[in-house]
Design a protein around this motif. Structure first.
Motif, mmCIF file in Angstrom:
data_model
loop_
_atom_site.group_PDB
_atom_site.id
_atom_site.type_symbol
_atom_site.label_atom_id
_atom_site.label_comp_id
_atom_site.label_asym_id
_atom_site.label_seq_id
_atom_site.Cartn_x
_atom_site.Cartn_y
_atom_site.Cartn_z
ATOM 1 N N SER A 14 71.597 52.004 52.117
ATOM 2 C CA SER A 14 71.454 53.251 52.870
ATOM 3 C C SER A 14 70.156 53.320 53.667
ATOM 4 C CB SER A 14 71.552 54.448 51.930
ATOM 5 O OG SER A 14 70.509 54.410 50.982
ATOM 6 N N GLY A 15 69.326 52.302 53.538
ATOM 7 C CA GLY A 15 68.072 52.280 54.277
ATOM 8 C C GLY A 15 67.422 50.916 54.200
ATOM 9 N N SER B 224 66.520 54.909 57.718
ATOM 10 C CA SER B 224 67.680 55.278 56.909
ATOM 11 C C SER B 224 68.939 55.352 57.753
ATOM 12 C CB SER B 224 67.436 56.642 56.247
ATOM 13 O OG SER B 224 67.471 57.668 57.238
ATOM 14 N N GLU B 225 70.065 55.498 57.073
ATOM 15 C CA GLU B 225 71.329 55.716 57.779
ATOM 16 C C GLU B 225 71.238 56.954 58.660
ATOM 17 O OE1 GLU B 225 74.759 54.282 54.673
ATOM 18 O OE2 GLU B 225 73.600 56.068 54.157
ATOM 19 N N THR C 38 65.133 51.717 44.157
ATOM 20 C CA THR C 38 66.060 52.733 44.652
ATOM 21 C C THR C 38 66.604 53.538 43.475
ATOM 22 O OG1 THR C 38 68.044 51.369 44.452
ATOM 23 C CG2 THR C 38 66.777 51.173 46.511
#
Length: 137
Positions: free
Chosen positions: A37-38, A53-54, A120
């Motif tokens: 996601s990043g 990030s997304e 994460t």
């Protein structure tokens, strides 16, 4: 019995990274290929300079469509003020701070600012699972 709370035991040692000069579409490709996601943004010497990030990528695409401009470079959309952690930091303290700031990831850097990993929410969940049920697979 409580297992390790050391960052080195739970961080991703080879996080996905891009350069500030990369096109946003290259960063999007990395997000999709590696299913993250990043990504971490590093300079030519692997020093951390930001994260992307997304949501940053979506913002870039929507801005491009709205303004009828090319999407642009990672440097235009990345978050430059990043809270990073060090290898010796306690993972429980890091998890608490990530929850407080609603962050999904934290880059792990060396004393000179070189990117050496990333932690994460997924790694934190693994750590919590290990703490709660150390004998379960």
């Amino acid at each position: 019995m409580l297992r390790s709370v050391q960052m080195k035991d739970y961080m991703l040692a080879n996080p996905v990274k891009v350069k500030p000069s990369d096109d946003v579409f290259e960063a999007i490709h990395q997000l999709l290929v590696y299913r993250v996601s990043g990504v971490c943004v590093v300079d030519d010497t692997d020093k951390l300079v930001g994260v992307l990030s997304e949501l940053d990528c979506l913002r870039a695409i929507l801005s491009s469509v709205y303004n009828k401009n090319p999407v642009g470079k990672v440097s235009e959309y990345m978050t430059k003020e990043v809270i990073s952690v060090k290898l010796q930091d306690n993972i429980v303290d890091v998890a608490t701070d990530m929850m407080l700031h609603k962050h999904r990831r934290r880059p792990v850097i060396s004393d000179d600012g070189t990117l050496i990993g990333q932690v994460t929410c997924r790694q934190l969940l693994r750590a919590v699972k290990d703490f709660a049920a150390p004998d379960n697979p």
